[in-house]
Design a protein around this motif. Structure first.
Motif, PDB file in Angstrom:
ATOM      1  N   ASP A 176       0.837  -1.191   0.000  1.00 12.40           N
ATOM      2  CA  ASP A 176       0.000   0.000   0.000  1.00 12.40           C
ATOM      3  C   ASP A 176       0.878   1.250   0.000  1.00 12.40           C
ATOM      4  O   ASP A 176       1.992   1.256   0.545  1.00 12.40           O
ATOM      5  CB  ASP A 176      -0.900   0.015   1.235  1.00 12.40           C
ATOM      6  N   PRO A 178       2.093   4.648   1.389  1.00 13.81           N
ATOM      7  CA  PRO A 178       2.029   5.282   2.714  1.00 13.81           C
ATOM      8  C   PRO A 178       1.232   6.584   2.642  1.00 13.81           C
ATOM      9  O   PRO A 178       1.394   7.373   1.705  1.00 13.81           O
ATOM     10  CB  PRO A 178       3.492   5.537   3.061  1.00 13.81           C
ATOM     11  N   HIS A 180       1.114   8.589   5.460  1.00 11.43           N
ATOM     12  CA  HIS A 180       1.738   9.462   6.461  1.00 11.43           C
ATOM     13  C   HIS A 180       3.174   8.995   6.668  1.00 11.43           C
ATOM     14  O   HIS A 180       3.465   7.790   6.578  1.00 11.43           O
ATOM     15  CB  HIS A 180       0.959   9.389   7.777  1.00 11.43           C
ATOM     16  N   GLN A 183       4.032   5.931   8.687  1.00  8.59           N
ATOM     17  CA  GLN A 183       3.758   4.600   8.132  1.00  8.59           C
ATOM     18  C   GLN A 183       4.976   4.016   7.404  1.00  8.59           C
ATOM     19  O   GLN A 183       4.944   2.854   6.987  1.00  8.59           O
ATOM     20  CB  GLN A 183       2.563   4.664   7.177  1.00  8.59           C
ATOM     21  N   SER A 185       7.595   3.043   8.632  1.00  7.46           N
ATOM     22  CA  SER A 185       8.150   1.922   9.409  1.00  7.46           C
ATOM     23  C   SER A 185       7.615   0.586   8.914  1.00  7.46           C
ATOM     24  O   SER A 185       8.203  -0.466   9.189  1.00  7.46           O
ATOM     25  CB  SER A 185       7.817   2.115  10.886  1.00  7.46           C
ATOM     26  N   GLU A 186       6.511   0.610   8.176  1.00  7.30           N
ATOM     27  CA  GLU A 186       5.912  -0.601   7.624  1.00  7.30           C
ATOM     28  C   GLU A 186       6.425  -0.891   6.212  1.00  7.30           C
ATOM     29  O   GLU A 186       6.004  -1.871   5.593  1.00  7.30           O
ATOM     30  CB  GLU A 186       4.389  -0.456   7.602  1.00  7.30           C
ATOM     31  N   HIS A 187       7.320  -0.052   5.698  1.00  7.40           N
ATOM     32  CA  HIS A 187       7.787  -0.172   4.316  1.00  7.40           C
ATOM     33  C   HIS A 187       9.287  -0.442   4.268  1.00  7.40           C
ATOM     34  O   HIS A 187      10.031  -0.130   5.206  1.00  7.40           O
ATOM     35  CB  HIS A 187       7.478   1.113   3.545  1.00  7.40           C
TER      36      HIS A 187
END
Length: 297
Positions: A176, A178, A180, A183, A185-187
């Motif tokens: 997905d 990001p 923000h 976010q 940290s999820e990538h």
């Protein structure tokens, strides 16, 4: 009046045989020419011109003096004219310093137009990502990206450059986008290890600059490798927009988090005190300010 004016008055008197005609040709008053002749004769201690009511002729010493100084005065006037022409018409070698990628990608169109407009100028472009010492490296001017340290250099602000986050369509097909910076940290993020603080990206969040820590499986010291990794879908990159505009235009990468971009980085042209009086430098600065396209970068 200068001693040069005295010499020119004497030469004009000899050539025209009259103080009045000499004054007319020099666009000076008769009294001024007469004072120049008197001052010159006093300095050499002999009479240089025999004066009569009808004509002024050189004495023997004056004729010899004329033959010696006339070529020298002509040479001086030629040199002065050449200097004036070089000030008004750009000529010679213009030495420019610029960042490694910025020079070829952004600056070259301006340099090419400059050289077509002023064919008597040669350009020596020195590329380096360090802050060049203009005096030590013999540069007429330099382009610098970033905040300027205190110095005695003259500066002209040319604009400011965006920094953006980007990724390939293939990456966004798997992950997905990001919404923000937090976010990230999820990538998987591609890290440039040569940065002063690798793994830290700056954003504007709630109107304030904020640093966000990022990480990923691929890292490199060169931005060209970062771009290649992003194109192949290995993660998100963070870069000056001007370095990847061609990738965006070709659809190879797409921008995200544009509403959180940090403050643009200023870009300046720098030169040493007095260098802008040179026609070649002045003409390039004027063209650079009018032609450098930074609004979308």
């Amino acid at each position: 009046m200068s001693r040069m004016d005295d010499f020119e008055a004497f030469i004009a008197i000899v050539e025209h045989g009259s103080l009045t005609t000499a004054a007319h040709r020099l666009n000076r008053s008769l009294q001024s020419v007469s004072r120049s002749l008197a001052a010159l004769e006093q300095s050499v201690g002999v009479e240089l011109i025999h004066r009569t009511t009808r004509r002024s002729t050189p004495s023997e010493v004056g004729a010899a003096f004329f033959n010696r100084i006339k070529p020298a005065v002509d040479d001086i006037n030629d040199a002065r004219l050449q200097a004036i022409n070089q000030r008004s018409e750009p000529a010679g070698v213009l030495r420019i310093g610029a960042p490694v990628l910025f020079g070829p990608n952004v600056l070259m169109p301006v340099i090419a137009e400059y050289m077509r407009t002023f064919p008597r100028v040669e350009v020596d472009l020195q590329l380096s990502d360090g802050f060049a010492d203009l005096g030590a490296e013999g540069l007429d001017l330099a382009i610098r990206i970033g905040d300027l340290p205190d110095s005695n250099l003259k500066a002209k602000r040319l604009g400011a450059l965006r920094r953006v986050v980007f990724g390939a369509p293939s990456y966004f097909a798997r992950c997905d986008r990001p919404a923000h910076p937090f976010q990230l940290s999820e990538h998987s993020c591609i890290i440039r290890t040569a940065n002063e603080r690798p793994g830290e990206w700056t954003f504007q969040i709630d109107g304030k600059p904020r640093t966000v820590k990022v990480a990923g499986a691929f890292r490199s010291n060169l931005m060209t490798s970062v771009y290649a990794a992003a194109i192949h879908g290995l993660g998100l990159g963070f870069s000056p927009l001007w370095q990847i505009t061609h990738l965006v235009d070709d659809g190879l990468v797409e921008l995200v988090l544009t509403e959180f971009e940090p403050a643009p980085v200023p870009i300046h042209a720098l030169w040493q005190e007095g260098r802008s009086s040179s026609a070649k430098v002045r003409a390039f600065l004027d063209l650079l300010a009018s032609r450098l396209e930074l609004k979308s970068l």
